[in-house]
Design a protein around this motif. Structure first.
Motif, short mmCIF file in Angstrom:
data_model
loop_
_atom_site.label_atom_id
_atom_site.label_comp_id
_atom_site.label_asym_id
_atom_site.label_seq_id
_atom_site.Cartn_x
_atom_site.Cartn_y
_atom_site.Cartn_z
N ALA A 140 0.86 -1.19 0.00
CA ALA A 140 0.00 0.00 0.00
C ALA A 140 0.88 1.23 0.00
O ALA A 140 1.89 1.27 0.70
N TYR A 141 0.55 2.21 -0.83
CA TYR A 141 1.15 3.53 -0.70
C TYR A 141 0.29 4.29 0.29
O TYR A 141 -0.87 3.93 0.49
N PRO A 142 0.82 5.33 0.93
CA PRO A 142 0.01 6.03 1.95
C PRO A 142 -1.41 6.30 1.47
O PRO A 142 -1.62 7.00 0.49
N GLY A 143 -2.36 5.67 2.16
CA GLY A 143 -3.77 5.87 1.83
C GLY A 143 -4.23 5.19 0.57
O GLY A 143 -5.35 5.44 0.10
N LEU A 144 -3.39 4.32 -0.03
CA LEU A 144 -3.77 3.70 -1.29
C LEU A 144 -3.31 2.25 -1.34
O LEU A 144 -2.17 1.97 -1.72
N PRO A 145 -4.18 1.32 -0.94
CA PRO A 145 -3.79 -0.09 -1.07
C PRO A 145 -3.71 -0.46 -2.56
O PRO A 145 -4.64 -0.19 -3.31
N VAL A 146 -2.60 -1.03 -2.98
CA VAL A 146 -2.42 -1.33 -4.41
C VAL A 146 -2.41 -2.84 -4.66
O VAL A 146 -3.20 -3.35 -5.44
N LEU A 147 -1.51 -3.57 -3.97
CA LEU A 147 -1.47 -5.02 -4.12
C LEU A 147 -2.18 -5.65 -2.92
O LEU A 147 -1.92 -5.30 -1.78
N PRO A 187 -6.27 -4.06 -15.74
CA PRO A 187 -6.69 -2.70 -16.15
C PRO A 187 -5.62 -1.67 -15.78
O PRO A 187 -4.82 -1.88 -14.88
N SER A 188 -5.64 -0.56 -16.47
CA SER A 188 -4.71 0.54 -16.25
C SER A 188 -4.78 1.00 -14.80
O SER A 188 -5.87 1.16 -14.26
N GLY A 189 -3.65 1.20 -14.17
CA GLY A 189 -3.62 1.72 -12.80
C GLY A 189 -3.92 0.69 -11.73
O GLY A 189 -4.06 1.04 -10.56
N CYS A 190 -4.02 -0.60 -12.10
CA CYS A 190 -4.38 -1.61 -11.09
C CYS A 190 -3.19 -1.97 -10.21
O CYS A 190 -3.35 -2.54 -9.14
N GLY A 191 -1.99 -1.66 -10.67
CA GLY A 191 -0.81 -1.95 -9.84
C GLY A 191 0.20 -2.87 -10.50
O GLY A 191 1.03 -3.47 -9.82
N LYS A 192 0.19 -2.95 -11.83
CA LYS A 192 1.11 -3.84 -12.53
C LYS A 192 2.56 -3.39 -12.35
O LYS A 192 3.44 -4.19 -12.04
N SER A 193 2.79 -2.09 -12.53
CA SER A 193 4.16 -1.59 -12.36
C SER A 193 4.59 -1.71 -10.90
O SER A 193 5.75 -2.01 -10.62
N THR A 194 3.66 -1.47 -10.00
CA THR A 194 3.97 -1.60 -8.58
C THR A 194 4.37 -3.04 -8.27
O THR A 194 5.34 -3.29 -7.54
N LEU A 195 3.66 -4.00 -8.85
CA LEU A 195 4.00 -5.41 -8.67
C LEU A 195 5.44 -5.67 -9.11
O LEU A 195 6.20 -6.33 -8.41
N PRO A 204 -9.08 -5.10 -10.72
CA PRO A 204 -8.85 -3.67 -10.43
C PRO A 204 -8.23 -3.48 -9.05
O PRO A 204 -8.23 -4.38 -8.23
N ARG A 205 -7.70 -2.28 -8.79
CA ARG A 205 -7.00 -1.97 -7.55
C ARG A 205 -7.98 -1.94 -6.38
O ARG A 205 -9.08 -1.41 -6.55
N PRO A 206 -7.63 -2.42 -5.18
CA PRO A 206 -6.41 -3.18 -4.84
C PRO A 206 -6.44 -4.55 -5.51
O PRO A 206 -7.42 -5.27 -5.37
N ASP A 264 14.52 11.46 -13.36
CA ASP A 264 13.34 10.62 -13.48
C ASP A 264 13.36 9.50 -12.44
O ASP A 264 14.37 8.82 -12.27
N ARG A 265 12.23 9.30 -11.76
CA ARG A 265 12.14 8.23 -10.76
C ARG A 265 12.39 6.86 -11.39
O ARG A 265 13.02 5.99 -10.81
N GLN A 266 11.89 6.72 -12.61
CA GLN A 266 12.06 5.44 -13.31
C GLN A 266 13.54 5.19 -13.62
O GLN A 266 14.00 4.06 -13.59
N1 LIG Z 1 5.61 5.65 -5.63
C1 LIG Z 1 4.28 5.78 -5.54
N2 LIG Z 1 3.71 6.48 -4.52
C2 LIG Z 1 2.37 6.60 -4.41
N3 LIG Z 1 1.49 6.05 -5.26
C3 LIG Z 1 1.97 5.34 -6.29
C4 LIG Z 1 3.38 5.16 -6.49
N4 LIG Z 1 3.56 4.39 -7.59
C5 LIG Z 1 2.33 4.11 -8.07
N5 LIG Z 1 1.37 4.67 -7.29
C6 LIG Z 1 -0.09 4.54 -7.48
O1 LIG Z 1 -0.39 3.17 -7.45
C7 LIG Z 1 -1.39 2.86 -8.39
C8 LIG Z 1 -0.91 1.76 -9.32
O2 LIG Z 1 0.09 2.28 -10.16
P1 LIG Z 1 0.87 1.36 -11.21
O3 LIG Z 1 1.44 0.19 -10.49
O4 LIG Z 1 1.81 2.23 -11.94
O5 LIG Z 1 -0.31 0.88 -12.19
P2 LIG Z 1 -0.24 0.17 -13.62
O6 LIG Z 1 1.19 -0.10 -13.94
O7 LIG Z 1 -1.06 -1.07 -13.47
O8 LIG Z 1 -0.90 1.10 -14.59
C9 LIG Z 1 -1.71 4.14 -9.14
O9 LIG Z 1 -2.91 4.67 -8.59
C10 LIG Z 1 -0.52 5.02 -8.85
O10 LIG Z 1 -0.92 6.36 -8.80
#
Ligand SMILES: Nc1ncnc2c1ncn2[C@@H]1O[C@H](COP(=O)(O)OP(=O)(O)O)[C@@H](O)[C@H]1O
Ligand SMILES: [Mg+2]
Lengths: 249, 286
Positions: free
Chosen positions: A12-19, A37-45, A206-208, B181-183
């Motif tokens: 979870a990011y502050p206030g935002l559970p992602v995975l 779906p877009s924004g579900c947390g794939k990059s975060t994973l 979708p997220r989380p 860039d963060r990435q």
């Molecule tokens: N470093 C971060 N701090 C806070 N929120 C983040 C951070 N990285 C991603 N998020 C949030 O987490 C959610 C998932 O992002 P991301 O994993 O990039 O999605 P996807 O790759 O599936 O499109 C988004 O709502 C994004 O805004």
């Protein structure tokens, strides 16, 4: 090459559970796509699996050993190509090897050997700005695989390309991978791309997010554009589309 | 700011460019000749404007028969400046010396501060407000004190120049490092890069375009800073020359010294472009 096991990752990011407890396995030499779906947390994973972010809970195992928070088993290709304008194309592709402490001449030799396969021969000393979009992605992929890490993590490698270039890159990647036998996890939101390239597709909700479904792609290899017009291809694509749009708002 | 932001341009370039548009390295080099035309295009308009203003000034002074103590004509300024060229030159050298020494100190201070701030979040919090406060100091009140403390030598002038020029340099660098860039940071971390390697391989080269922008701002302040410091107290230099000529109502010679100052500033300013092209040839937007 190794197998990867992802066990109940939460983040979870502050206030935002992602995975919300993501689990899946990848066998040695297997190509697994993760769609969602877009924004579900794939990059975060990927950030968590690749060891760049700590998970709140859960584990990452490589060859059965705990690799949570470790970066060395993974070669990571970010969503943007991130080729640095101050380096030549060749010097960009050796970045990971340089960081790993390999002598420059050895690193260059190793990367250079891959240039023809990646369709970049003759562009070793060019600047990234002189490359087309497709070439930039191939250079970024070269920079990733030349590190020779056990697992490749590719985050939407073709997301920035136009559809024609994209199709060319997909069939090219299918060919190249067959030759190298990499273990690959690829994030995409393109169903067609996932089916064409993968042995298995993991569908995230979708997220989380959590794993909602897994589909084995039992299409014969080698695959090419003709594969995409087969009945089985359409069936699998339809199944994935159904899972993706389920409960979608 | 877009040209100063090398890294941010990467994703923009990555979008929607088809393979067919790939440029052979050799082809790209043929673009260079157009640069000469670009320079003419950039220099011509201000030049035309300056000439026009000078003509108006000359005509006005002659037409209204203005006394040279009040406003000399441009031709008189040139004439008298030329007649006093040896004195002018003798005073230009110390000013140039003080400018370069002061600016070198300023660069050193700016770099050390910026790198330290980039590596230490605590220093960033501690120093950022102090940097801003340093810019609110009324130099006009402090310069005479510096002369009381440090005498008429090089030191007080170097301090004045450093004080007025280190700020844009330090801030340009601090922001340049932070704009990474963060990435890109993530990519380097995924390769196992230490914080120092991240700095050396990405943060530092990525900040250079912005640094050169800051360098240009700083160098223009440096010459005026030197003149000001000399004006307050010096044994030689364009500042003290202007002060002396003003006191003997030689407005024409004051203005001649002003012209020399301007030429000096523009020359140093142009020099930064040259250095920039040598240091970061990859930044094609220059
Ligand atoms: N470093 C971060 N701090 C806070 N929120 C983040 C951070 N990285 C991603 N998020 C949030 O987490 C959610 C998932 O992002 P991301 O994993 O990039 O999605 P996807 O790759 O599936 O499109 C988004 O709502 C994004 O805004
Ligand atoms: Mg993403």
């Amino acid at each position: 090459m190794s197998d990867l096991r992802v066990e109940g990752l939460t983040k979870a990011y502050p206030g935002l559970p992602v995975l919300d407890g993501v689990s899946f396995d990848v066998d040695t030499g297997e190509f697994v796509s993760v769609i969602g779906p877009s924004g579900c947390g794939k990059s975060t994973l990927f950030d968590v699996v690749a060891g760049m972010e700590r998970p709140d809970s859960g584990r990452v195992l490589v060859d059965g050993k705990d690799a949570t928070g470790r970066v060395d088993p993974f070669a990571y290709m970010p969503q943007q190509d991130l080729l640095f304008p101050w380096r030549t194309v060749l010097a960009n592709t050796t970045l990971g090897l340089e960081v790993a402490g390999m002598p420059r001449s050895e690193a260059r030799e190793r990367a250079r050997a891959l240039f023809p396969t990646f369709g970049l021969a003759g562009f070793e000393d060019a600047r990234p700005a002189q490359l087309s979009g497709g070439m930039r992605q191939r250079a970024a992929l070269l920079r990733t695989v030349v590190q020779d890490r056990p697992v490749l993590l590719l985050d939407e490698p073709f997301g920035a390309l136009d559809s024609l270039t994209r199709t060319g890159m997909q069939t090219w990647l299918a060919d190249v991978r067959a030759g190298f036998g990499w273990t690959v996890v690829m994030v995409t939101h393109d169903i067609r791309e996932a089916v064409l390239l993968s042995d298995r597709v993991v569908v995230l909700g979708p997220r989380p997010t959590t794993v909602r479904h897994e589909v084995v792609v039992d299409l014969p290899r080698p695959r090419d554009l003709a594969t995409t017009t087969s009945v089985r291809f359409s069936e699998i694509a339809a199944e994935l589309l159904g899972m993706l749009t389920l409960n979608a708002v | 700011m877009s040209r100063a932001d090398g890294l941010a341009q990467i994703p923009a370039r990555a979008h929607g460019r088809a393979d067919s548009r790939a440029r052979r390295p050799r082809l790209a080099r043929t673009e260079t000749p157009t640069r000469g035309v670009g320079v003419v295009r950039r220099v011509a308009p201000p030049l035309v404007l300056v000439v026009l203003l000078l003509v108006v000034w000359q005509v006005a002074v002659v037409a209204f028969d203005v006394r040279p103590q009040v406003l000399p004509s441009p031709l008189r300024v040139v004439e008298q400046g030329w007649a006093y060229r040896e004195q002018l030159w003798a005073n230009t050298l110390p000013t140039l010396q003080v400018t370069l020494v002061g600016f070198a100190v300023s660069l050193l201070v700016g770099w050390v501060l910026a790198v330290a701030v980039d590596f230490s979040p605590w220093l960033r919090r501690a120093l950022t407000p102090l940097l801003v406060v340093s810019q609110t100091l009324p130099i006009i009140a402090i310069a005479p004190l510096l002369i009381i403390w440090f005498g008429f030598g090089l030191l007080p002038k170097v301090v004045v120049i450093a004080l007025v020029t280190f700020f844009p340099i330090a801030v340009g660098l601090i922001e340049g490092f932070a704009a990474t860039d963060r990435q890109a940071t993530n990519l380097l971390r995924s390769m196992g890069a230490s914080r120092w390697e991240q700095f050396r391989l990405v943060r530092l080269p990525g900040a250079l375009p912005r640094f050169f922008t800051a360098l240009r701002i700083g160098i223009t302040y440096a010459v005026t800073g030197a003149i000001f410091a000399e004006y307050v107290g010096a044994t030689a230099g364009l500042g003290i020359f202007m002060n002396l000529q003003k006191n003997s109502f030689r407005t024409d010679l004051v203005l001649a010294a002003v012209v020399v100052t301007a030429v000096l500033s523009v020359a140093l300013f142009a020099l930064t472009y040259l250095v920039e092209r040598l240091v970061i040839p990859w930044n094609r937007d220059v």
